[in-house]
Design an enzyme around this catalytic site. Structure first.
Site, PDB file in Angstrom:
ATOM      1  N   HIS A  41      79.543  45.266   9.470  1.00 33.17           N
ATOM      2  CA  HIS A  41      80.677  45.555   8.578  1.00 33.17           C
ATOM      3  C   HIS A  41      81.970  44.983   9.173  1.00 33.17           C
ATOM      4  O   HIS A  41      82.810  44.443   8.457  1.00 33.17           O
ATOM      5  CB  HIS A  41      80.863  47.063   8.407  1.00 33.17           C
ATOM      6  CG  HIS A  41      79.725  47.757   7.720  1.00 33.17           C
ATOM      7  ND1 HIS A  41      78.893  48.641   8.369  1.00 33.17           N
ATOM      8  CD2 HIS A  41      79.302  47.696   6.445  1.00 33.17           C
ATOM      9  CE1 HIS A  41      78.007  49.099   7.509  1.00 33.17           C
ATOM     10  NE2 HIS A  41      78.224  48.549   6.336  1.00 33.17           N
ATOM     11  N   GLN A 162      71.548  41.432  -3.499  1.00 29.39           N
ATOM     12  CA  GLN A 162      72.749  42.148  -3.963  1.00 29.39           C
ATOM     13  C   GLN A 162      73.922  41.172  -4.124  1.00 29.39           C
ATOM     14  O   GLN A 162      74.669  41.225  -5.108  1.00 29.39           O
ATOM     15  CB  GLN A 162      73.103  43.248  -2.956  1.00 29.39           C
ATOM     16  CG  GLN A 162      74.459  43.877  -3.211  1.00 29.39           C
ATOM     17  CD  GLN A 162      74.742  45.049  -2.304  1.00 29.39           C
ATOM     18  OE1 GLN A 162      74.263  46.136  -2.530  1.00 29.39           O
ATOM     19  NE2 GLN A 162      75.532  44.845  -1.261  1.00 29.39           N
TER      20      GLN A 162
END
Ligand code: PAF
Length: 302
Positions: A41, A162
């Site tokens: 992240h 995704q």
């Protein structure tokens, strides 16, 4: 001492923040996450900081993308830890809404991105194994895009399907947002970073390293010799079997845009398509933990 990032927890505050960025002429880079942040992240946040004036990290464990039998309750949540980790990056603001803020109507898990807007890219692989998953993902991402009005948004390539679905959503819903897919961040032994790695026991953690080893081996072979999709899939499956990973959901060599399985083509066509560039997608269960990973086979002009 680095400061904790500004934390926004309600929609009024968010609207004010969005308005302030726009009034000051500052571009916004959005990094949507479900929290339990790790170095993967952080790399998205760092890219966002390089490419935009202000970075908004959203932290929201989105209930609509979990099926009833999945790990919504168990999913790791650590807002304090997340805020601490984000101290290392400048110009970050965090938006961590409640479920009621995002889904204000009861039962409004009602998905407002109609299912017929999701085409084949969303229907195969994860879409097939996790019914409703991409409806949940597109619903939350569409809501976040609308609420936060970014110019650019960052997603990890680990969730490759995704990323493709979000690229399509952005086009379909005419969001004027640049979508950036960031490289997969791996542990030293190659395991792709994921919040779900925390579920693995020590033994399973070791087993899980076979996923990337299999992908790498297959990719090297594809780069160096003529291999059909079916043969590359067998290479990955063999490596997984050696590590006693038996819960294979899928191993598939696919077209990088359409995600169509190349194995359906005849052998000559498979080889031709792989030479144009392909992706190997993997989803496995290690114990009860479902892990996904992928590798890009670059175009080979020789
Ligand atoms: O990749 C994730 O963490 C989630 O699917 C996302 C994009 C934040 C939507 O909830």
């Amino acid at each position: 001492m680095p400061n904790s990032p500004e934390l926004i927890t309600d929609l009024t505050q968010l609207a004010q923040w969005v308005q302030a960025q726009s009034a000051a002429g500052l571009s916004v880079g959005l990094v949507p996450t479900m929290g339990a942040l790790h170095a993967g992240h952080l790399s998205l946040v760092e890219s966002a900081a390089q490419h935009s004036d202000s970075v908004l990290v959203t932290i929201f464990v989105n209930p609509t993308q979990f099926a009833a039998n999945e790990d919504l309750q168990q999913y790791p949540r650590d807002l304090e830890g997340d805020l601490q980790l984000l101290q290392s990056v400048a110009k970050v603001t965090v938006f961590a809404p409640t479920v009621a803020d995002i889904y204000p109507l009861e039962n409004s898990t009602a998905r407002n991105v109609e299912s017929n807007k999701l085409d084949d890219v969303a229907m195969r692989w994860e879409g097939e194994r996790r019914p409703g998953h991409f409806l949940g993902v597109t619903t939350i991402v569409h809501k976040l895009f609308t609420l936060t009005k970014p110019q650019i948004a960052f997603f990890g390539r680990k969730d490759y399907q995704q990323l493709r679905v979000i690229e399509q959503l952005t086009e379909e819903r005419q969001h004027n947002i640049k979508i950036v897919g960031c490289p997969i961040v791996r542990e030293e032994d190659g395991l792709a970073m994921s919040s779900r790695n925390a579920y693995l026991t020590t033994a399973q953690r070791t087993q899980a390293t076979a996923i990337y080893k299999g992908l790498q081996t297959a990719c090297n072979m594809a780069n160096n010799m003529e291999m059909a999709a079916t043969e590359l899939q067998d290479v990955v499956r063999k490596q997984l079997a050696n590590a006693e990973i038996n819960g294979i959901d899928y191993v598939a060599v696919v077209h990088p845009k359409s995600l169509e399985p190349l194995a359906l083509l005849d052998r000559t066509e498979q080889i031709k398509q792989i030479k144009l560039g392909a992706i190997i997608l993997v989803a496995v269960f290690v114990g009860n933990t479902r892990l996904i990973d992928n590798i890009f086979i670059p175009p080979n002009n020789s």
